[in-house]
Write a protein that holds these residues in place. Structure first.
Motif, PDB file in Angstrom:
ATOM      1  N   VAL A 187      77.946  32.803  61.222  1.00 35.04           N
ATOM      2  CA  VAL A 187      78.184  34.189  60.813  1.00 35.04           C
ATOM      3  C   VAL A 187      76.831  34.807  60.451  1.00 35.04           C
ATOM      4  O   VAL A 187      75.863  34.091  60.196  1.00 35.04           O
ATOM      5  CB  VAL A 187      79.134  34.273  59.594  1.00 35.04           C
ATOM      6  N   ARG A 246      86.777  36.988  66.553  1.00 30.57           N
ATOM      7  CA  ARG A 246      86.743  35.542  66.399  1.00 30.57           C
ATOM      8  C   ARG A 246      87.188  34.834  67.685  1.00 30.57           C
ATOM      9  O   ARG A 246      86.635  33.803  68.061  1.00 30.57           O
ATOM     10  CB  ARG A 246      87.618  35.117  65.219  1.00 30.57           C
ATOM     11  N   ILE A 293      80.862  37.645  63.093  1.00 31.11           N
ATOM     12  CA  ILE A 293      81.014  36.276  63.605  1.00 31.11           C
ATOM     13  C   ILE A 293      80.245  36.192  64.921  1.00 31.11           C
ATOM     14  O   ILE A 293      80.433  37.025  65.809  1.00 31.11           O
ATOM     15  CB  ILE A 293      82.498  35.922  63.844  1.00 31.11           C
ATOM     16  N   ARG A 321      84.554  32.345  58.105  1.00 28.58           N
ATOM     17  CA  ARG A 321      85.350  32.839  59.242  1.00 28.58           C
ATOM     18  C   ARG A 321      86.841  32.826  58.911  1.00 28.58           C
ATOM     19  O   ARG A 321      87.573  33.767  59.233  1.00 28.58           O
ATOM     20  CB  ARG A 321      85.112  31.967  60.475  1.00 28.58           C
TER      21      ARG A 321
END
Lengths: 447, 301
Positions: free
Chosen positions: A170, A68, A165, A95
């Protein structure tokens, strides 16, 4: 002065600890991480998106946070280059949920598999429950941690090491039944928390404050509290009481920097000192970690920092009484298991599956040049990725992991956060437990 | 049951701990069986010693025999650990290289020629132990590749050894049981692959990721879509391409993109000829079923 050397395991990688003793107390402490893999070098010259496959491999237990951070650094670079990344609410929620699930599985494993076997040494009556492999609660803890990993894999394909991600959103497009499955797994975690961790119904637990927490909480956390009070772990392990949280998970993790007051986190004030790392040629180096500083000073990051800054009533009220002791540091981490789980349930309700998961940016990845920063909260605290890209290829990459904040070496003025917490202790088992209370990840630290 | 347990020593080299974490994600019944039948003499995360280094130094000093030795992580030849690992391999009936770093060096070996796997460095045979190494029981290194390796691939292999059924290995020393399959086998997007329907965007259930997003499924030995990850999913099932993380050239360059030469994917699945691919494509594209051209949840005609 007597010198003792120790290797700490039951963590990600290993940590070398050197303690200098004088009159029965720790006079000075060096914490070093021995192994180095060189991720930042490996990324240089690669096509930008390859980072989303490579950086999760920095760490087997918080690789999803690295993913991320990479994606947010790329999106930040796009934004600074004039391309605003559009994210649907669905992608944002997913996320957050998968990041929180990774934090939860970490905290459960850490308490049951890593911490409690140390605590057993202070109270052998707990052996049946917490001895690795054989202990009844050891096995239950592992089982519960996998409710979280399974939920994470339901949305992200697998754990560890997925790349679901991506800049713009996503990759997965879950169905209603996937969401139901995640919800049911998160409910199992909450049930585990209620029955095993605190042995208390959730509403009663949520209403607790201050020292009352120590009296009322039962279960495995209650066992830990009892040992803490019998052996004084409620007063050792204190460090600077300066907390830093760079990432933000609405609504349960606010970002900020707390000294006496809480101020806004400003990435421009972050600095890495390498005078005492092997990266410096001055011969003073003793670790593959650099030292992260904010405004020139060391800060502690992680659950205690997050929950104090976010004004979690339970953690804040206990911190007021027992400060940044081993007990409070552990409690903040264990409390997050529930706090984040409850927040996931709320977020699951908000997901609108008819929204897109991914919106294409239209940026020509082969030509893009720019620079960006990604700041996220990983299990152990604030994780920062900084990258520069030229003609679609990575020009430089810099990672500051949470454990670098806590475990990094000293500089010419300040000891590292953990080193400071070790000074003055009067026994080796205590030194282990204080170091352990920071949830040490050696592989992240040196990467 | 009082059968003697198989002893196991697990050591880490240059690692992210991902294979330990993956192992800890094993399905309950497999983990229970493993803990029942295997005596773990040492594992860095599961040990209970105040001085963990003592266990290993004691084994080395007394030449204690080990049933199964597991290495997670790559080896730096300049590190003292390299000698210890070599000796432990010699003391063991079976040696397992778990995960791509232990198998062939993987990411840590990319920019450091001193970093190797147990019997390979990248695609070259040799590694720490040399190309001809055999264990005491006459077995080569068992390579369980993957970044990380799937817990069931590992646990089943150890349980096979426990029960005396030794796994058949492929040319890279990997159990055929798991690596003879490709990660494309069992992919729920298979029909899109067959009919050449590409995923035009990410984040959707529809379309095959081989055509635009670099999916290595057909070229990768791995049973990710037969033995699902975390018991529930896989990369492709969640819309990610397979990055080929069980193969010896992982991580490749430009992993999110399919490279094309003259309109044809530059790399075709093993055994597929360029001419055959082009001829078949023409026919398949002409006769693609309507269902595959629509969103999955839209009613077909």
């Amino acid at each position: 002065m007597r010198l003792s050397k120790h290797t700490l395991t039951r963590l990600e990688g290993e940590v070398k600890l050197k303690l200098f003793w004088s009159a029965g107390k720790v006079k000075d402490a060096y914490v070093a991480v021995p192994h180095f893999r060189g991720f930042e070098r490996i990324l240089v010259d690669r096509p930008l998106l390859d980072a989303t496959v490579i950086t999760p491999r920095v760490c087997g237990i918080c690789g999803h946070a690295h993913l991320r951070a990479t994606v947010e650094a790329i999106e930040d670079a796009f934004k600074r280059g004039g391309y605003n990344t559009l994210l649907t609410n669905k992608a944002k929620l997913m996320r957050d949920i998968t990041l929180m699930l990774e934090i939860i599985q970490n905290h459960i494993k850490w308490f049951y598999l890593y911490l409690m076997p140390d605590i057993v040494r202070l109270d052998p009556k707990l052996e049946d429950k917490f001895t690795p492999v054989k202990g009844s609660r050891w096995r239950e803890g592992l089982r519960a941690s996998n409710y979280a990993t399974k939920a994470l894999a339901t949305l992200a394909g697998q754990w560890p090491h997925n790349s679901y991600i991506v800049p713009g959103g996503v990759t997965s497009d879950p169905t209603d039944s996937d969401i139901v499955s995640v919800e049911s797994l998160v409910n199992r975690i909450i049930e585990f928390f209620k029955n095993y961790v605190v042995n208390l119904d959730i509403d009663s637990y949520l209403g607790l404050k201050g020292k009352e927490i120590l009296d009322v909480v039962g279960g495995d956390l209650g066992d830990f509290f009892k040992v803490c009070r019998d052996r004084g772990l409620d007063s050792i392990g204190k460090s600077y009481k300066r907390f830093l949280t760079g990432g933000y998970i609405e609504p349960c993790v606010m970002n900020g920097v707390k000294t006496k007051r809480t101020c806004k986190f400003d990435i421009a004030r972050v600095y890495e000192a390498d005078a005492y790392s092997f990266f410096s040629a001055n011969g003073k180096g003793y670790s593959w970690a650099k030292a992260a500083r904010y405004n020139g000073m060391p800060f502690e990051t992680g659950p205690i920092a997050r929950q104090v800054i976010s004004k979690n009533p339970r953690v804040t009220s206990l911190f007021k009484v027992l400060e940044d002791s081993v007990l409070v540091r552990v409690f903040a981490r264990v409390d997050e298991i529930l706090t984040l789980s409850l927040s996931i349930l709320e977020k699951l309700k908000k997901i609108d599956l008819s929204e897109d998961s991914w919106i294409e940016s239209g940026i020509d990845m082969d030509k893009f040049s720019g620079a960006g920063v990604g700041v996220v909260e990983a299990a152990r605290g604030t994780l920062i990725h900084k990258l520069a890209v030229e003609g679609g290829r990575i020009k430089s990459y810099d990672i500051i992991t949470p454990t670098v904040w806590n475990l990094g070496p000293r500089d010419d003025v300040y000891l590292g956060v953990v080193e400071k917490a070790l000074i003055g202790l009067d026994s080796e088992p205590f030194a282990y437990i204080v170091l352990r209370s920071f949830d040490v990840c050696s592989v992240c630290t040196s990467h | 049951m009082s059968a003697r347990k198989q002893t196991l020593v697990w050591l880490q080299g240059l690692t992210c701990c991902g294979n330990t974490q993956s192992f800890l994600c094993a399905e309950d019944h497999l983990m229970d069986e493993f803990l029942d039948k295997v005596e773990i003499l040492y594992h860095p995360l599961l040990n209970d010693e105040e001085d963990p280094e003592y266990i290993i130094s004691d084994i080395l000093k007394t030449n204690k025999k080990i049933g199964v030795f597991v290495l997670e992580g790559a080896v730096n030849l300049n590190d003292k650990l390299a000698d210890d690992i070599k000796k432990l391999c010699i003391l063991s009936d079976y040696v397992i290289a778990l995960g791509n770093c232990a198998v062939h060096g993987n990411i840590p070996a990319l920019k450091d020629t001193n970093v190797v796997g147990l019997q390979y460095r990248r695609t070259t045979k040799g590694g720490l132990l040399g190309a001809d190494f055999k264990t005491r029981s006459g077995y080569p290194v068992i390579n369980i590749s993957g970044c990380p390796a799937h817990p069931e691939w590992f646990i089943s292999t150890v349980l096979s050894i426990v029960s005396g059924k030794l796994p058949a290995l492929d040319k890279f020393g990997r159990p055929k049981e798991f690596y003879a399959y490709s990660s494309h086998d069992g992919c729920i997007r298979n029909q899109y692959y067959e009919w050449r329907v590409e995923a035009e965007v990410l984040g959707r259930k529809e379309g095959c990721l081989f055509y635009r997003f670099g999916c290595r499924g057909p070229m990768t030995g791995a049973s990710c879509n037969r033995k699902l990850w975390n018991g529930i999913s896989s990369k492709q099932r969640s819309g990610q391409p397979c990055f080929g993380c069980t193969e010896f050239d992982f991580p490749r360059e430009n992993m999110w993109r399919t490279k094309y030469n003259m309109g044809v994917p530059a790399e075709l699945p093993p055994g597929v000829s360029l001419r055959g691919y082009i001829m078949a494509s023409g026919i398949l594209k002409t006769f693609t079923p309507n269902r595959l051209k629509k969103r999955l949840f839209d009613e077909a005609e």
